[in-house]
Write a protein that holds these residues in place. Structure first.
Motif, PDB file in Angstrom:
ATOM      1  N   MET A  28      -2.580 -12.311  33.452  1.00  9.95           N
ATOM      2  CA  MET A  28      -2.153 -12.575  32.084  1.00  9.95           C
ATOM      3  C   MET A  28      -1.809 -14.052  31.923  1.00  9.95           C
ATOM      4  O   MET A  28      -1.265 -14.674  32.826  1.00  9.95           O
ATOM      5  CB  MET A  28      -0.920 -11.757  31.742  1.00  9.95           C
ATOM      6  N   ARG A  29      -2.117 -14.550  30.770  1.00  5.67           N
ATOM      7  CA  ARG A  29      -1.847 -15.962  30.473  1.00  5.67           C
ATOM      8  C   ARG A  29      -0.354 -16.268  30.537  1.00  5.67           C
ATOM      9  O   ARG A  29       0.044 -17.291  31.080  1.00  5.67           O
ATOM     10  CB  ARG A  29      -2.415 -16.302  29.098  1.00  5.67           C
ATOM     11  N   ALA A  30       0.494 -15.390  30.000  1.00  4.57           N
ATOM     12  CA  ALA A  30       1.933 -15.635  29.997  1.00  4.57           C
ATOM     13  C   ALA A  30       2.474 -15.705  31.423  1.00  4.57           C
ATOM     14  O   ALA A  30       3.316 -16.554  31.725  1.00  4.57           O
ATOM     15  CB  ALA A  30       2.659 -14.553  29.209  1.00  4.57           C
ATOM     16  N   ASP A  31       1.990 -14.829  32.309  1.00  4.74           N
ATOM     17  CA  ASP A  31       2.432 -14.858  33.708  1.00  4.74           C
ATOM     18  C   ASP A  31       2.061 -16.182  34.359  1.00  4.74           C
ATOM     19  O   ASP A  31       2.853 -16.765  35.100  1.00  4.74           O
ATOM     20  CB  ASP A  31       1.817 -13.706  34.504  1.00  4.74           C
ATOM     21  N   ARG A  32       0.870 -16.644  34.097  1.00  4.91           N
ATOM     22  CA  ARG A  32       0.408 -17.919  34.659  1.00  4.91           C
ATOM     23  C   ARG A  32       1.245 -19.080  34.125  1.00  4.91           C
ATOM     24  O   ARG A  32       1.622 -19.978  34.864  1.00  4.91           O
ATOM     25  CB  ARG A  32      -1.070 -18.117  34.318  1.00  4.91           C
ATOM     26  N   ASP A  33       1.552 -19.038  32.833  1.00  4.73           N
ATOM     27  CA  ASP A  33       2.384 -20.085  32.232  1.00  4.73           C
ATOM     28  C   ASP A  33       3.773 -20.115  32.868  1.00  4.73           C
ATOM     29  O   ASP A  33       4.306 -21.187  33.146  1.00  4.73           O
ATOM     30  CB  ASP A  33       2.516 -19.866  30.720  1.00  4.73           C
ATOM     31  N   ILE A  34       4.341 -18.937  33.087  1.00  5.70           N
ATOM     32  CA  ILE A  34       5.661 -18.862  33.705  1.00  5.70           C
ATOM     33  C   ILE A  34       5.604 -19.372  35.138  1.00  5.70           C
ATOM     34  O   ILE A  34       6.467 -20.150  35.568  1.00  5.70           O
ATOM     35  CB  ILE A  34       6.217 -17.422  33.642  1.00  5.70           C
ATOM     36  N   ALA A  35       4.587 -18.958  35.887  1.00  4.05           N
ATOM     37  CA  ALA A  35       4.442 -19.409  37.273  1.00  4.05           C
ATOM     38  C   ALA A  35       4.319 -20.929  37.326  1.00  4.05           C
ATOM     39  O   ALA A  35       4.931 -21.581  38.188  1.00  4.05           O
ATOM     40  CB  ALA A  35       3.231 -18.749  37.928  1.00  4.05           C
ATOM     41  N   CYS A  36       3.566 -21.514  36.416  1.00  2.76           N
ATOM     42  CA  CYS A  36       3.406 -22.963  36.383  1.00  2.76           C
ATOM     43  C   CYS A  36       4.714 -23.666  36.029  1.00  2.76           C
ATOM     44  O   CYS A  36       5.057 -24.693  36.617  1.00  2.76           O
ATOM     45  CB  CYS A  36       2.312 -23.357  35.388  1.00  2.76           C
ATOM     46  N   ALA A  37       5.461 -23.108  35.089  1.00  2.00           N
ATOM     47  CA  ALA A  37       6.744 -23.701  34.702  1.00  2.00           C
ATOM     48  C   ALA A  37       7.752 -23.623  35.845  1.00  2.00           C
ATOM     49  O   ALA A  37       8.466 -24.591  36.124  1.00  2.00           O
ATOM     50  CB  ALA A  37       7.294 -23.003  33.459  1.00  2.00           C
ATOM     51  N   VAL A  38       7.807 -22.468  36.508  1.00  2.00           N
ATOM     52  CA  VAL A  38       8.715 -22.315  37.653  1.00  2.00           C
ATOM     53  C   VAL A  38       8.322 -23.300  38.748  1.00  2.00           C
ATOM     54  O   VAL A  38       9.169 -24.008  39.301  1.00  2.00           O
ATOM     55  CB  VAL A  38       8.697 -20.860  38.186  1.00  2.00           C
ATOM     56  N   GLY A  39       7.040 -23.386  39.047  1.00  2.00           N
ATOM     57  CA  GLY A  39       6.566 -24.287  40.090  1.00  2.00           C
ATOM     58  C   GLY A  39       6.858 -25.741  39.791  1.00  2.00           C
ATOM     59  O   GLY A  39       7.329 -26.485  40.659  1.00  2.00           O
ATOM     60  N   ALA A  40       6.592 -26.157  38.575  1.00  2.00           N
ATOM     61  CA  ALA A  40       6.842 -27.549  38.191  1.00  2.00           C
ATOM     62  C   ALA A  40       8.330 -27.876  38.263  1.00  2.00           C
ATOM     63  O   ALA A  40       8.721 -28.965  38.698  1.00  2.00           O
ATOM     64  CB  ALA A  40       6.303 -27.812  36.793  1.00  2.00           C
ATOM     65  N   THR A  41       9.166 -26.930  37.859  1.00  2.00           N
ATOM     66  CA  THR A  41      10.608 -27.144  37.899  1.00  2.00           C
ATOM     67  C   THR A  41      11.105 -27.230  39.340  1.00  2.00           C
ATOM     68  O   THR A  41      11.895 -28.116  39.677  1.00  2.00           O
ATOM     69  CB  THR A  41      11.337 -26.037  37.123  1.00  2.00           C
ATOM     70  N   LEU A  42      10.626 -26.328  40.196  1.00  2.00           N
ATOM     71  CA  LEU A  42      11.012 -26.391  41.613  1.00  2.00           C
ATOM     72  C   LEU A  42      10.571 -27.707  42.250  1.00  2.00           C
ATOM     73  O   LEU A  42      11.342 -28.339  42.982  1.00  2.00           O
ATOM     74  CB  LEU A  42      10.413 -25.212  42.382  1.00  2.00           C
ATOM     75  N   ARG A  43       9.342 -28.114  41.979  1.00  2.00           N
ATOM     76  CA  ARG A  43       8.824 -29.367  42.535  1.00  2.00           C
ATOM     77  C   ARG A  43       9.667 -30.554  42.067  1.00  2.00           C
ATOM     78  O   ARG A  43      10.023 -31.435  42.855  1.00  2.00           O
ATOM     79  CB  ARG A  43       7.357 -29.560  42.145  1.00  2.00           C
ATOM     80  N   GLY A  44      10.004 -30.571  40.787  1.00  2.00           N
ATOM     81  CA  GLY A  44      10.831 -31.656  40.254  1.00  2.00           C
ATOM     82  C   GLY A  44      12.205 -31.711  40.897  1.00  2.00           C
ATOM     83  O   GLY A  44      12.694 -32.793  41.241  1.00  2.00           O
ATOM     84  N   LEU A  45      12.824 -30.547  41.066  1.00  2.00           N
ATOM     85  CA  LEU A  45      14.140 -30.500  41.705  1.00  2.00           C
ATOM     86  C   LEU A  45      14.056 -30.956  43.161  1.00  2.00           C
ATOM     87  O   LEU A  45      14.922 -31.699  43.633  1.00  2.00           O
ATOM     88  CB  LEU A  45      14.708 -29.080  41.643  1.00  2.00           C
ATOM     89  N   ARG A  46      13.015 -30.516  43.852  1.00  2.00           N
ATOM     90  CA  ARG A  46      12.848 -30.898  45.261  1.00  2.00           C
ATOM     91  C   ARG A  46      12.693 -32.410  45.390  1.00  2.00           C
ATOM     92  O   ARG A  46      13.353 -33.051  46.211  1.00  2.00           O
ATOM     93  CB  ARG A  46      11.630 -30.193  45.866  1.00  2.00           C
ATOM     94  N   ARG A  47      11.856 -32.970  44.561  1.00  2.00           N
ATOM     95  CA  ARG A  47      11.623 -34.417  44.607  1.00  2.00           C
ATOM     96  C   ARG A  47      12.882 -35.190  44.236  1.00  2.00           C
ATOM     97  O   ARG A  47      13.176 -36.227  44.824  1.00  2.00           O
ATOM     98  CB  ARG A  47      10.466 -34.799  43.697  1.00  2.00           C
ATOM     99  N   LYS A  48      13.604 -34.683  43.241  1.00  2.00           N
ATOM    100  CA  LYS A  48      14.844 -35.334  42.810  1.00  2.00           C
ATOM    101  C   LYS A  48      15.861 -35.368  43.948  1.00  2.00           C
ATOM    102  O   LYS A  48      16.631 -36.315  44.069  1.00  2.00           O
ATOM    103  CB  LYS A  48      15.408 -34.581  41.607  1.00  2.00           C
ATOM    104  N   ARG A  49      15.844 -34.348  44.800  1.00  2.00           N
ATOM    105  CA  ARG A  49      16.772 -34.273  45.934  1.00  2.00           C
ATOM    106  C   ARG A  49      16.252 -35.044  47.153  1.00  2.00           C
ATOM    107  O   ARG A  49      16.904 -35.108  48.174  1.00  2.00           O
ATOM    108  CB  ARG A  49      17.029 -32.824  46.344  1.00  2.00           C
ATOM    109  N   GLY A  50      15.040 -35.599  47.047  1.00  2.00           N
ATOM    110  CA  GLY A  50      14.477 -36.376  48.136  1.00  2.00           C
ATOM    111  C   GLY A  50      14.012 -35.541  49.318  1.00  2.00           C
ATOM    112  O   GLY A  50      13.979 -36.020  50.447  1.00  2.00           O
ATOM    113  N   LEU A  51      13.624 -34.296  49.036  1.00  2.00           N
ATOM    114  CA  LEU A  51      13.169 -33.397  50.097  1.00  2.00           C
ATOM    115  C   LEU A  51      11.651 -33.286  50.101  1.00  2.00           C
ATOM    116  O   LEU A  51      11.019 -33.318  49.043  1.00  2.00           O
ATOM    117  CB  LEU A  51      13.755 -32.001  49.903  1.00  2.00           C
ATOM    118  N   THR A  52      11.079 -33.146  51.283  1.00  2.00           N
ATOM    119  CA  THR A  52       9.657 -32.854  51.403  1.00  2.00           C
ATOM    120  C   THR A  52       9.488 -31.338  51.363  1.00  2.00           C
ATOM    121  O   THR A  52      10.462 -30.589  51.529  1.00  2.00           O
ATOM    122  CB  THR A  52       9.092 -33.384  52.727  1.00  2.00           C
ATOM    123  N   GLN A  53       8.255 -30.888  51.173  1.00  2.00           N
ATOM    124  CA  GLN A  53       8.008 -29.443  51.221  1.00  2.00           C
ATOM    125  C   GLN A  53       8.412 -28.845  52.565  1.00  2.00           C
ATOM    126  O   GLN A  53       9.089 -27.810  52.578  1.00  2.00           O
ATOM    127  CB  GLN A  53       6.548 -29.131  50.914  1.00  2.00           C
TER     128      GLN A  53
END
Length: 85
Positions: free
Chosen positions: A1-26
């Motif tokens: 579903m498109r909505a599920d994909r949109d949510i997954a992308c938003a969650v992923g982008a937010t997690l990535r942003g928080l990780r980078r802001k904290r100076g952490l690598t994957q």
């Protein structure tokens, strides 16, 4: 579903942003949470949504409250506005 994909992308982008802001690598964050780097990469890429327990561990490791995470999602540039709550 498109909505599920949109949510997954938003969650992923937010997690990535928080990780980078904290100076952490994957690998660093994955190790803190006890998941594989590949698993974290799939979350950040929006390919999968983490289970609630994993998401909560990620937020704790990132020093982010559930409320703050929700606000970040709400104010992200991703297309969540059309998703029913």
């Amino acid at each position: 579903m498109r909505a599920d994909r949109d949510i997954a992308c938003a969650v992923g982008a937010t997690l990535r942003g928080l990780r980078r802001k904290r100076g952490l690598t994957q690998p660093m964050l994955a190790d803190l949470v006890g998941i594989s780097r590949g698993g974290l990469a799939t979350y950040e890429a929006g390919q999968h949504i983490p289970h609630l327990v994993i998401l909560m561990r990620l937020l704790v490791a990132l020093g982010c409250s559930w409320e703050s995470f929700g606000r970040s999602l709400k104010h992200s540039s991703s297309p969540l506005e059309g998703v029913r709550r």
